[in-house]
Design a protein around this motif. Structure first.
Motif, mmCIF file in Angstrom:
data_model
loop_
_atom_site.group_PDB
_atom_site.id
_atom_site.type_symbol
_atom_site.label_atom_id
_atom_site.label_comp_id
_atom_site.label_asym_id
_atom_site.label_seq_id
_atom_site.Cartn_x
_atom_site.Cartn_y
_atom_site.Cartn_z
ATOM 1 N N GLN A 167 0.792 -1.230 0.000
ATOM 2 C CA GLN A 167 0.000 0.000 0.000
ATOM 3 C C GLN A 167 0.825 1.281 0.000
ATOM 4 N N GLN A 168 2.052 1.233 0.537
ATOM 5 C CA GLN A 168 2.764 2.485 0.748
ATOM 6 C C GLN A 168 4.152 2.566 0.109
ATOM 7 N N VAL A 169 4.642 1.457 -0.417
ATOM 8 C CA VAL A 169 5.942 1.471 -1.082
ATOM 9 C C VAL A 169 5.737 1.562 -2.586
ATOM 10 N N THR A 170 6.465 2.478 -3.207
ATOM 11 C CA THR A 170 6.349 2.725 -4.645
ATOM 12 C C THR A 170 7.441 1.976 -5.402
ATOM 13 N N SER A 171 7.076 1.361 -6.497
ATOM 14 C CA SER A 171 8.010 0.609 -7.339
ATOM 15 C C SER A 171 8.138 1.302 -8.681
ATOM 16 N N GLU A 172 9.389 1.605 -9.088
ATOM 17 C CA GLU A 172 9.609 2.307 -10.356
ATOM 18 C C GLU A 172 10.849 1.766 -11.065
ATOM 19 N N TYR A 173 11.079 2.267 -12.279
ATOM 20 C CA TYR A 173 12.241 1.886 -13.087
ATOM 21 C C TYR A 173 12.903 3.135 -13.658
ATOM 22 N N PHE A 174 14.198 3.011 -13.933
ATOM 23 C CA PHE A 174 14.890 4.046 -14.698
ATOM 24 C C PHE A 174 15.905 3.366 -15.610
ATOM 25 N N ALA A 175 16.336 4.083 -16.630
ATOM 26 C CA ALA A 175 17.270 3.522 -17.603
ATOM 27 C C ALA A 175 18.701 3.780 -17.165
ATOM 28 N N ALA A 176 19.522 2.716 -17.149
ATOM 29 C CA ALA A 176 20.935 2.848 -16.830
ATOM 30 C C ALA A 176 21.669 3.499 -17.994
ATOM 31 N N TYR A 214 10.750 2.684 -3.123
ATOM 32 C CA TYR A 214 10.966 3.705 -2.106
ATOM 33 C C TYR A 214 9.697 4.000 -1.331
ATOM 34 N N TYR A 215 9.894 4.475 -0.117
ATOM 35 C CA TYR A 215 8.815 4.959 0.748
ATOM 36 C C TYR A 215 9.189 6.370 1.181
ATOM 37 N N ARG A 216 8.298 7.321 0.957
ATOM 38 C CA ARG A 216 8.531 8.708 1.369
ATOM 39 C C ARG A 216 7.682 8.990 2.606
ATOM 40 N N HIS A 217 8.363 9.223 3.723
ATOM 41 C CA HIS A 217 7.634 9.527 4.961
ATOM 42 C C HIS A 217 7.112 10.955 4.949
ATOM 43 N N SER A 218 7.985 11.897 4.588
ATOM 44 C CA SER A 218 7.608 13.302 4.449
ATOM 45 C C SER A 218 8.687 13.990 3.630
ATOM 46 N N ASP A 219 8.445 15.219 3.273
ATOM 47 C CA ASP A 219 9.423 15.951 2.464
ATOM 48 C C ASP A 219 10.704 16.257 3.223
ATOM 49 N N LEU A 269 14.245 -7.206 -9.844
ATOM 50 C CA LEU A 269 13.350 -6.910 -10.966
ATOM 51 C C LEU A 269 14.036 -6.077 -12.040
ATOM 52 N N SER A 270 15.342 -5.903 -11.933
ATOM 53 C CA SER A 270 16.104 -5.170 -12.948
ATOM 54 C C SER A 270 16.426 -6.072 -14.132
ATOM 55 N N GLY A 271 16.820 -5.449 -15.239
ATOM 56 C CA GLY A 271 17.111 -6.190 -16.455
ATOM 57 C C GLY A 271 18.253 -7.168 -16.282
ATOM 58 N N ARG A 272 18.166 -8.301 -16.994
ATOM 59 C CA ARG A 272 19.196 -9.329 -16.938
ATOM 60 C C ARG A 272 20.250 -9.085 -18.013
ATOM 61 N N LEU A 273 21.397 -9.767 -17.848
ATOM 62 C CA LEU A 273 22.550 -9.507 -18.702
ATOM 63 C C LEU A 273 22.965 -10.705 -19.555
ATOM 64 N N THR A 274 22.268 -11.820 -19.402
ATOM 65 C CA THR A 274 22.526 -12.983 -20.251
ATOM 66 C C THR A 274 21.185 -13.544 -20.710
ATOM 67 N N ALA A 275 21.244 -14.489 -21.629
ATOM 68 C CA ALA A 275 20.012 -15.101 -22.135
ATOM 69 C C ALA A 275 19.308 -15.914 -21.054
ATOM 70 N N ASN A 276 20.057 -16.387 -20.074
ATOM 71 C CA ASN A 276 19.480 -17.150 -18.972
ATOM 72 C C ASN A 276 19.245 -16.199 -17.798
ATOM 73 N N PRO A 277 17.982 -15.908 -17.456
ATOM 74 C CA PRO A 277 17.698 -14.930 -16.400
ATOM 75 C C PRO A 277 18.118 -15.383 -15.013
ATOM 76 N N HIS A 278 18.520 -16.640 -14.869
ATOM 77 C CA HIS A 278 18.943 -17.146 -13.561
ATOM 78 C C HIS A 278 20.436 -16.936 -13.316
ATOM 79 N N GLN A 279 21.176 -16.574 -14.347
ATOM 80 C CA GLN A 279 22.612 -16.412 -14.169
ATOM 81 C C GLN A 279 22.942 -15.076 -13.492
ATOM 82 N N GLY A 280 23.730 -15.149 -12.413
ATOM 83 C CA GLY A 280 24.227 -13.935 -11.778
ATOM 84 C C GLY A 280 25.457 -13.463 -12.535
ATOM 85 N N HIS A 281 25.306 -12.392 -13.313
ATOM 86 C CA HIS A 281 26.374 -12.001 -14.239
ATOM 87 C C HIS A 281 26.542 -10.490 -14.244
ATOM 88 N N VAL A 282 27.767 -10.059 -14.515
ATOM 89 C CA VAL A 282 28.048 -8.653 -14.789
ATOM 90 C C VAL A 282 29.265 -8.605 -15.699
#
Length: 334
Positions: A32-41, A51-56, A98-111
């Motif tokens: 109910q109170q946490v916002t989910s968003e994306y941005f381009a690297a 993120y959760y914003r308590h106040s300004d 939930l960020s984009g994957r870097l190999t064809a196999n989404p289970h691989q931990g890769h960088v």
């Protein structure tokens, strides 16, 4: 401004009531109170953050998670910090959560390059500055996130006033295999990996597979472990398997670099070592503690604790949480 959740006593994690509390309070707060968003690297990869914003004007705690982790894994910490009147934000690093994957196999931990993680985190921080302004900011980082945070704070101009390192990855546990030999295998495999332009898992690693609590090396808390596994089983997109050769090569190189850079950090730092860590080795953390000469660096060992300090049972977890709250409160009152 969103209304914070109602403050109440949290049940102990070794009681049946804890899981009821988690489902009734934490999960509802998250939905109910946490916002989910994306941005381009910088390279166009889609990166997820929550993120959760308590106040300004509320102080902001920013979380740099460890390998395989997602913001989703920090639901309880989000809830707890909201109770204190803090805003909270967490990034899903490239290739996980939930960020984009870097190999064809989404289970691989890769960088491809560990510095990509650091650059992403810088861009994420700049985004948060634009959203939250100049409110006091604390950086909480775990494991691989600690490596990222250390390199970032030592080499970038940044807005953080406090850095808390939870079981940071300053060296990797290799068990009975000598560290020098493990490094040689990793470097050779990564070189072949790059020459063939085809990432593959490190020896013995594979796709995501839930590990029974009795076999886990992350936590002594059965309840928190169940909540973690349930979240990952229910959101298949965050599931991640073992690391590739190249991820390990980059991680080992970055850990060594972080050791060298730690003394260049000019803000207050607390390093929490998990006394019974089977994931990262204590040697790198001890080297950093011995090398740092500044008064505003503190080193503490949580004796008996497993690697995941914020997923541990209460007696191991609480000192870390208390320090995070205390340091952030100091910033707010300064």
């Amino acid at each position: 401004m969103k209304q914070p959740p109602t403050t109440q006593q949290r049940p102990a994690d070794d009681t049946p009531e804890w899981l009821e509390f988690f489902k009734a309070q934490v999960e509802v707060f998250w939905e109910q109170q946490v916002t989910s968003e994306y941005f381009a690297a910088f390279d166009g990869l889609k990166l997820h953050f929550a993120y959760y914003r308590h106040s300004d004007s509320a102080p902001l705690v920013v979380i740099a998670p460890g390998r395989i982790e997602s913001a989703l894994k920090y639901q309880e910490l989000f809830w707890e910090l909201a109770q204190q009147g803090f805003s909270v934000a967490a990034l899903d690093h490239r290739g996980q959560g939930l960020s984009g994957r870097l190999t064809a196999n989404p289970h691989q931990g890769h960088v491809e390059n560990f510095n990509d993680f650091v650059r992403d985190f810088s861009d994420f921080t700049n985004l948060l500055v634009a959203r939250f302004g100049d409110v006091p900011k604390t950086l909480f980082s775990h494991s691989m996130g600690g490596t990222i945070a250390t390199i970032y704070c030592a080499t970038y101009q940044h807005p953080y006033k406090k850095l808390i390192l939870s079981a940071p990855m300053f060296s990797i546990e290799t068990g009975i295999v000598p560290y020098w030999f493990a490094r040689w295998i990793v470097f050779a495999g990564a070189w072949l990996n790059r020459w063939l332009a085809k990432p593959w898992y490190f020896l013995g690693m594979g796709n995501y597979k839930p590990v029974p609590f009795e076999e886990n090396v992350l936590t002594h808390s059965r309840q928190r472990y169940k909540a973690f596994r349930d979240a990952y089983d229910n959101v298949s997109d965050v599931q991640l398997g073992g690391p590739t050769f190249n991820w390990l090569y980059e991680a080992i190189s970055a850990a060594i670099n972080a050791q060298k850079l730690a003394n260049d950090i000019t803000i207050s730092v607390i390093l929490f070592q998990a006394g019974n860590d089977k994931v990262v080795s204590a040697s790198g953390q001890k080297k950093v503690a011995a090398a740092v000469t500044r008064d505003h660096f503190r080193f503490e060992t949580i004796k008996g604790a497993s690697h995941e300090l914020m997923m541990e049972t209460d007696k191991f977890r609480q000192p870390v949480l208390d320090a995070l709250i205390e340091e952030t409160r100091k910033l707010a009152n300064a």
